[in-house]
Design an enzyme around this catalytic site. Structure first.
Site, short mmCIF file in Angstrom:
data_model
loop_
_atom_site.label_atom_id
_atom_site.label_comp_id
_atom_site.label_asym_id
_atom_site.label_seq_id
_atom_site.Cartn_x
_atom_site.Cartn_y
_atom_site.Cartn_z
N GLY A 46 -31.13 6.38 8.54
CA GLY A 46 -32.22 6.51 9.50
C GLY A 46 -31.89 7.58 10.52
O GLY A 46 -30.73 7.95 10.68
N GLN A 51 -32.18 11.59 18.67
CA GLN A 51 -30.84 12.02 18.25
C GLN A 51 -30.76 13.52 18.00
O GLN A 51 -29.66 14.08 17.97
CB GLN A 51 -30.43 11.28 16.97
CG GLN A 51 -30.21 9.79 17.20
CD GLN A 51 -29.91 9.08 15.89
OE1 GLN A 51 -30.82 8.72 15.16
NE2 GLN A 51 -28.63 8.89 15.58
N CYS A 91 -23.76 4.57 13.52
CA CYS A 91 -24.79 5.44 14.07
C CYS A 91 -24.33 6.89 13.94
O CYS A 91 -23.18 7.20 14.24
CB CYS A 91 -25.03 5.11 15.55
SG CYS A 91 -26.29 6.15 16.33
N LEU A 92 -25.23 7.75 13.52
CA LEU A 92 -24.88 9.17 13.37
C LEU A 92 -24.53 9.79 14.73
O LEU A 92 -23.87 10.83 14.76
CB LEU A 92 -26.03 9.92 12.71
CG LEU A 92 -26.32 9.51 11.25
CD1 LEU A 92 -27.57 10.24 10.74
CD2 LEU A 92 -25.14 9.75 10.34
N HIS A 133 -32.69 -0.62 15.31
CA HIS A 133 -31.72 0.40 15.75
C HIS A 133 -32.43 1.70 16.13
O HIS A 133 -32.14 2.29 17.18
CB HIS A 133 -30.72 0.62 14.59
CG HIS A 133 -29.69 1.67 14.81
ND1 HIS A 133 -28.35 1.39 14.93
CD2 HIS A 133 -29.79 3.04 14.90
CE1 HIS A 133 -27.68 2.53 15.09
NE2 HIS A 133 -28.53 3.54 15.07
N GLU A 134 -33.40 2.12 15.31
CA GLU A 134 -34.11 3.39 15.58
C GLU A 134 -35.04 3.25 16.79
O GLU A 134 -35.15 4.19 17.60
CB GLU A 134 -34.91 3.84 14.36
CG GLU A 134 -34.12 4.03 13.07
CD GLU A 134 -32.88 4.86 13.19
OE1 GLU A 134 -32.75 5.64 14.14
OE2 GLU A 134 -31.99 4.71 12.32
N HIS A 137 -33.12 3.74 19.88
CA HIS A 137 -32.88 5.16 20.19
C HIS A 137 -34.05 5.76 20.97
O HIS A 137 -33.84 6.53 21.91
CB HIS A 137 -32.72 5.98 18.91
CG HIS A 137 -31.35 5.98 18.31
ND1 HIS A 137 -30.24 6.41 19.00
CD2 HIS A 137 -30.90 5.64 17.08
CE1 HIS A 137 -29.17 6.32 18.22
NE2 HIS A 137 -29.54 5.84 17.04
O1 GNR Z 1 -26.85 5.60 8.84
C1 GNR Z 1 -26.97 4.61 9.56
N1 GNR Z 1 -26.53 3.41 9.13
C2 GNR Z 1 -26.78 2.20 9.77
C3 GNR Z 1 -26.06 1.09 9.37
C4 GNR Z 1 -26.29 -0.13 9.96
C5 GNR Z 1 -27.24 -0.25 10.96
C6 GNR Z 1 -27.95 0.86 11.38
C7 GNR Z 1 -27.72 2.08 10.78
S1 GNR Z 1 -28.64 3.46 11.29
C8 GNR Z 1 -27.54 4.75 10.92
C9 GNR Z 1 -28.20 6.10 11.14
C10 GNR Z 1 -28.53 6.27 12.60
O2 GNR Z 1 -27.73 6.49 13.45
N2 GNR Z 1 -29.77 6.08 12.94
O3 GNR Z 1 -30.12 6.14 14.22
NI NI Z 2 -28.34 5.60 15.34
#
Ligand code: GNR
Ligand code: NI
Length: 162
Positions: A46, A51, A91-92, A133-134, A137
């Site tokens: 995601g 980001q 998270c990236l 999670h997104e 952000h």
């Molecule tokens: O790649 C991603 N893997 C992930 C694994 C578990 C819970 C959430 C994520 S999101 C993350 C990519 C990212 O940072 N999205 O904002």
């Molecule tokens: Ni993230």
């Protein structure tokens, strides 16, 4: 091919609250294509516009094994949620770090597509976690905010060494 730069914690720009997209024009086709390319290149599931330093309510995801089922969410919002589930998150924008986070187990999400059509999606499991999670952000929130200050500071120090 346009790979966008992904901001890393503790960059203060990750704390920006994203604005609602008012008019979905062809700029958003370009933006979401670039975001998907960036997400695939970084091997994430995601990516939120925040980001890549674009502070509008735009999210892309692909949870498929073959990386060929892109999902695009414009103006996503969670309109219902149920239960609790703990899962390991990464998270990236927090590269190489993982931690357990508690989320709602089931969510109902409303969003628009590139044509401006509104959809609703009910989901659980990893997709539900990823949506939460997104959406965090887009409000300037990171998974590390759910951890103790001690754990968050450890992550901050590890990333500072890179
Ligand atoms: O790649 C991603 N893997 C992930 C694994 C578990 C819970 C959430 C994520 S999101 C993350 C990519 C990212 O940072 N999205 O904002
Ligand atoms: Ni993230």
């Amino acid at each position: 091919m346009t790979i966008l730069n992904i901001l890393s914690f503790p960059d203060p720009r990750l704390r920006t609250n994203a604005k609602t997209v008012k008019t979905i024009n062809s700029d958003y086709k370009t933006l979401t294509t670039d975001m998907l390319e960036t997400m695939y290149a970084a091997e994430g599931i995601g990516l939120a516009a925040t980001q890549v330093n674009i502070h509008e309510r735009v999210v892309v995801m692909d949870l498929s094994e073959d990386r060929n089922q892109p999902m695009i969410f414009i103006n996503p919002e969670i309109i219902e949620k149920r239960g609790q589930a703990e899962g390991s998150e990464g998270c990236l924008s927090v590269p190489g770090q993982q931690a357990m986070v508690e989320r709602s187990e089931w969510v109902k999400c409303r969003y628009q597509d590139l044509d401006g059509e509104t959809h609703e999606l009910e989901t659980e499991g990893l997709l539900a976690i990823c949506i939460q999670h997104e959406l965090d952000h887009l409000q300037g929130k990171l998974f590390v905010d759910y951890l103790s200050k001690l754990k968050r500071d450890r992550i901050r120090k590890k990333l500072a060494k890179k």
